[in-house]
Write a protein that holds these residues in place. Structure first.
Motif, PDB file in Angstrom:
ATOM      1  N   SER A  49       1.554   4.799  -2.586  1.00  0.00           N
ATOM      2  CA  SER A  49       0.437   5.222  -3.426  1.00  0.00           C
ATOM      3  C   SER A  49       0.283   6.739  -3.330  1.00  0.00           C
ATOM      4  O   SER A  49       0.628   7.344  -2.326  1.00  0.00           O
ATOM      5  CB  SER A  49      -0.849   4.528  -2.984  1.00  0.00           C
ATOM      6  N   MET A  84      -8.099   1.760   8.291  1.00  0.00           N
ATOM      7  CA  MET A  84      -7.387   2.496   7.230  1.00  0.00           C
ATOM      8  C   MET A  84      -5.928   2.701   7.635  1.00  0.00           C
ATOM      9  O   MET A  84      -5.017   2.571   6.819  1.00  0.00           O
ATOM     10  CB  MET A  84      -8.070   3.838   6.966  1.00  0.00           C
ATOM     11  N   GLN A 136      -8.875   6.392  -1.220  1.00  0.00           N
ATOM     12  CA  GLN A 136      -8.540   5.101  -1.836  1.00  0.00           C
ATOM     13  C   GLN A 136      -9.601   4.031  -1.551  1.00  0.00           C
ATOM     14  O   GLN A 136      -9.432   2.874  -1.901  1.00  0.00           O
ATOM     15  CB  GLN A 136      -7.161   4.657  -1.328  1.00  0.00           C
ATOM     16  N   ASP A 189      -9.518  -5.989  -1.080  1.00  0.00           N
ATOM     17  CA  ASP A 189      -8.863  -5.510  -2.296  1.00  0.00           C
ATOM     18  C   ASP A 189      -9.646  -5.974  -3.533  1.00  0.00           C
ATOM     19  O   ASP A 189     -10.680  -6.638  -3.419  1.00  0.00           O
ATOM     20  CB  ASP A 189      -7.391  -5.946  -2.363  1.00  0.00           C
ATOM     21  N   THR A 216      -9.776  -0.130  -2.850  1.00  0.00           N
ATOM     22  CA  THR A 216     -10.317  -0.963  -1.766  1.00  0.00           C
ATOM     23  C   THR A 216     -11.809  -0.696  -1.586  1.00  0.00           C
ATOM     24  O   THR A 216     -12.328   0.343  -1.996  1.00  0.00           O
ATOM     25  CB  THR A 216      -9.648  -0.665  -0.413  1.00  0.00           C
ATOM     26  N   ASP A 251      -3.946   7.987  -7.359  1.00  0.00           N
ATOM     27  CA  ASP A 251      -4.272   6.568  -7.599  1.00  0.00           C
ATOM     28  C   ASP A 251      -5.779   6.377  -7.543  1.00  0.00           C
ATOM     29  O   ASP A 251      -6.443   6.954  -6.690  1.00  0.00           O
ATOM     30  CB  ASP A 251      -3.667   5.680  -6.491  1.00  0.00           C
ATOM     31  N   MET A 278       0.823  -1.211   0.000  1.00  0.00           N
ATOM     32  CA  MET A 278       0.000   0.000   0.000  1.00  0.00           C
ATOM     33  C   MET A 278       0.852   1.252   0.000  1.00  0.00           C
ATOM     34  O   MET A 278       0.457   2.297  -0.422  1.00  0.00           O
ATOM     35  CB  MET A 278      -0.850   0.088   1.264  1.00  0.00           C
ATOM     36  N   THR A 279       2.051   1.150   0.577  1.00  0.00           N
ATOM     37  CA  THR A 279       2.874   2.340   0.702  1.00  0.00           C
ATOM     38  C   THR A 279       3.312   2.804  -0.684  1.00  0.00           C
ATOM     39  O   THR A 279       3.441   2.011  -1.609  1.00  0.00           O
ATOM     40  CB  THR A 279       4.117   2.059   1.567  1.00  0.00           C
ATOM     41  N   ILE A 300      -3.923   3.164   4.158  1.00  0.00           N
ATOM     42  CA  ILE A 300      -4.624   3.801   3.035  1.00  0.00           C
ATOM     43  C   ILE A 300      -5.422   5.018   3.519  1.00  0.00           C
ATOM     44  O   ILE A 300      -5.708   5.149   4.704  1.00  0.00           O
ATOM     45  CB  ILE A 300      -5.569   2.822   2.317  1.00  0.00           C
ATOM     46  N   ARG A 301      -5.761   5.853   2.559  1.00  0.00           N
ATOM     47  CA  ARG A 301      -6.534   7.060   2.862  1.00  0.00           C
ATOM     48  C   ARG A 301      -7.961   6.899   2.344  1.00  0.00           C
ATOM     49  O   ARG A 301      -8.231   6.037   1.498  1.00  0.00           O
ATOM     50  CB  ARG A 301      -5.878   8.279   2.193  1.00  0.00           C
TER      51      ARG A 301
END
Ligand SMILES: Nc1ncnc2c1ncn2[C@@H]1O[C@H](COP(=O)(O)OP(=O)(O)O)[C@@H](O)[C@H]1O
Ligand SMILES: O=P(O)(O)OC[C@H](O)CO
Length: 505
Positions: free
Chosen positions: A4, A71, A80, A29, A12, A8, A1-2, A76-77
């Motif tokens: 991104s 999250m 995403q 995913d 998810t 993007d 995940m890192t 992830i944010r």
């Protein structure tokens, strides 16, 4: 995940499983695999014997916290996340003041029996056949309508001005979505609405006659949306960006969807706080000869509604929690399988899991939990084993009822839920049913179903059957050919149930 970036595309889907025992958020995913999850156990509030409440603020705060935690764990944010799907404990309901945002009382949980006398009064007045015809349900304290009626009466006795003010009512999905949307959405879906006793199953709308009969003002009720479909967004300030809300389902219907049960005859059993056997019946409402419920499976825009038959058993994992928290004879649910396996049998001990009365197929609000067959040789292990066996026996009763209603025997039982991680229980279930029991790797089919529904609704996924087919099976429990012990014990257990019914208050 890192690595991104904000450009993007979302990759998810987030699912919320807001259950009776606890609240969970999961991320999936594009291949349908779970990436991460976060969980908070929910305190159970027992104000009186037979009553059960949840703190709605706690549910909301825990929802926020598990969403943020999952999250963070996956790195992830919010941008995403392509969509959010909710699966919730059904029937549990509350009233709140939209001006202050505060609940007017704790939520009354589906297991709460406080309105049993009101239900009995309505049954004695001969109202049940009409209510059953309109809703597909039986007249029982399990469902929301009498709980909302109790709240209305109780709260307006304390505050006579209450009824002149604006009030919102809802099940847990409505409450959480109202908060997630910053107070802009007051909605539910057909599957949750169909559990209230206020929803007309054929017409798929709130039934004015029922609202009047239970004294629930229609303006209190949320708008009903399809289970699948984008209904709005989370407030941007909650997670740093708005997340589309694209599926709302009752938790049992969500599990049905995850198992791929979208056609007549396909069914699953979820073993959580209670056990719920649900069979899809296609686009027609099937009526049971065994007091099973007719209910909504799920709805999608531009598609015929799907219906289901359901056998709801109120106490399964909940009796394991009672062994832990009420009796204090185990430290954790996980030790019960090995305790039970230490014994060749239950030593003639039988447990009736009627801690909240009995649901399907008995519907006896006055039944109470009981151990039968206690002798001086009975030890803690026997109590544990008898409790686990009883979970399997009640499912056997409902499987038999569904098979008779559908006119065909079941070949294999698909299962999920927290309690089905128990190997002893699953093996005993296979033995007592005499058919294989199939357990998936991801036990939280409830959340998986909410994720599938949300992802399909926004086009993140297109092929439902491929998603279902990609779910790995963990283990298939074959019935033990040497042993008919389980089936003999089942018949004795039915004797025990007969004795625990109609218990005088
Ligand atoms: N190993 C186990 N054996 C039996 N029951 C278990 C086990 N682990 C968890 N449980 C039970 O499963 C329930 C939690 O499952 P879950 O599917 O999360 O429920 P819910 O959706 O109702 O909140 C609890 O009641 C707990 O007692
Ligand atoms: O919390 P669960 O998963 O046992 O489900 C509760 C049911 O939705 C009650 O009808």
């Amino acid at each position: 995940m890192t690595g991104s970036t904000s450009s993007d595309p979302p990759f998810t889907i987030m699912a919320l499983d807001l259950g009776t025992t606890g609240n969970r958020a999961l991320l999936f995913d594009r291949s349908g695999q779970m990436l991460a999850q976060a969980y908070r156990e929910l305190p159970q509030i027992y104000p009186q014997p037979g009553w059960l409440e949840h703190d709605p603020q706690r549910i909301w705060q825990d929802t926020l916290s598990v969403m943020r935690a999952v999250m963070q764990e996956a790195g992830i944010r919010a941008e995403q996340v392509a969509a959010l799907g909710l699966a919730v404990q059904r029937e549990t309901c509350l009233l709140w003041d939209p001006t202050t945002g505060k609940p007017l009382h704790n939520a009354i949980v589906w297991q709460d029996r406080r309105t049993a006398p009101l239900c009995q009064e309505l049954i004695d007045q001969g109202q049940e056949p009409d209510i059953r015809q309109r809703t597909g349900l039986v007249l029982d304290a399990y469902f929301s309508a009498t709980k909302l009626a109790w709240l209305r009466e109780h709260l307006s006795a304390q505050d006579p001005g209450l009824l002149s003010r604006r009030i919102l009512a809802g099940t847990i999905d409505s409450w959480v979505i109202w908060n997630l949307s910053g107070g802009s959405l007051h909605i539910t879906d057909d599957s949750n609405a169909s559990r209230t006793l206020l929803y007309n199953l054929q017409e798929r709308r709130w039934d004015p006659t029922l609202c009047e009969r239970f004294g629930i003002p229609m303006q209190w009720l949320p708008d009903i949306c399809p289970s699948l479909g984008r209904v709005g967004y989370t407030a941007p300030d909650l997670f740093g960006a708005a997340i589309p809300i694209a599926a709302i389902l009752g938790d049992q219907q969500a599990a049905l969807l995850a198992h791929g049960c979208d056609r007549p005859g396909l069914m699953k059993c979820t073993y959580g706080t209670g056990s719920f056997l649900v069979a899809h019946t296609g686009s027609t409402i099937a009526r049971s000869q065994h007091r099973l419920l007719s209910t909504l499976a799920w709805t999608s825009p531009n598609q015929p509604a799907g219906y289901a038959l359901e056998g709801s058993m109120f106490t399964s994992g909940a009796c394991i929690q009672w062994l832990r928290d009420g009796l204090g004879i185990i430290h954790s649910a996980d030790e019960t399988a090995s305790l039970a396996q230490q014994l060749p049998d239950s030593g003639g001990l039988y447990f009736v899991p009627a801690l909240s009365g009995l649901g399907a197929p008995h519907w006896d609000m006055s039944a109470r939990g009981a151990f039968f067959g206690i002798t001086g040789g009975i030890r803690r292990e026997h109590l544990v084993r008898a409790v686990l066996e009883s979970i399997a026996y009640q499912v056997k009763e409902v499987v038999d009822a569904v098979a008779e209603d559908l006119g065909s025997p079941l070949q294999r039982l698909k299962v999920d839920g927290g309690a089905c991680r128990n190997d002893f229980l699953m093996q005993w279930q296979a033995n007592v049913l005499g058919i294989p029991v199939e357990r998936p790797q991801l036990l939280d089919a409830t959340a998986q179903g909410a994720a599938f529904a949300a992802g399909l609704a926004v086009g993140f996924w297109e092929d439902y059957l491929a998603l279902v087919a990609a779910r790995p099976v963990d283990r298939v429990f074959q019935p033990d050919p040497e042993s008919d012990l389980a089936q003999t014990c089942f018949r004795t257990w039915q004797e025990a149930v007969a004795r625990a019914k109609q218990w005088p208050e």
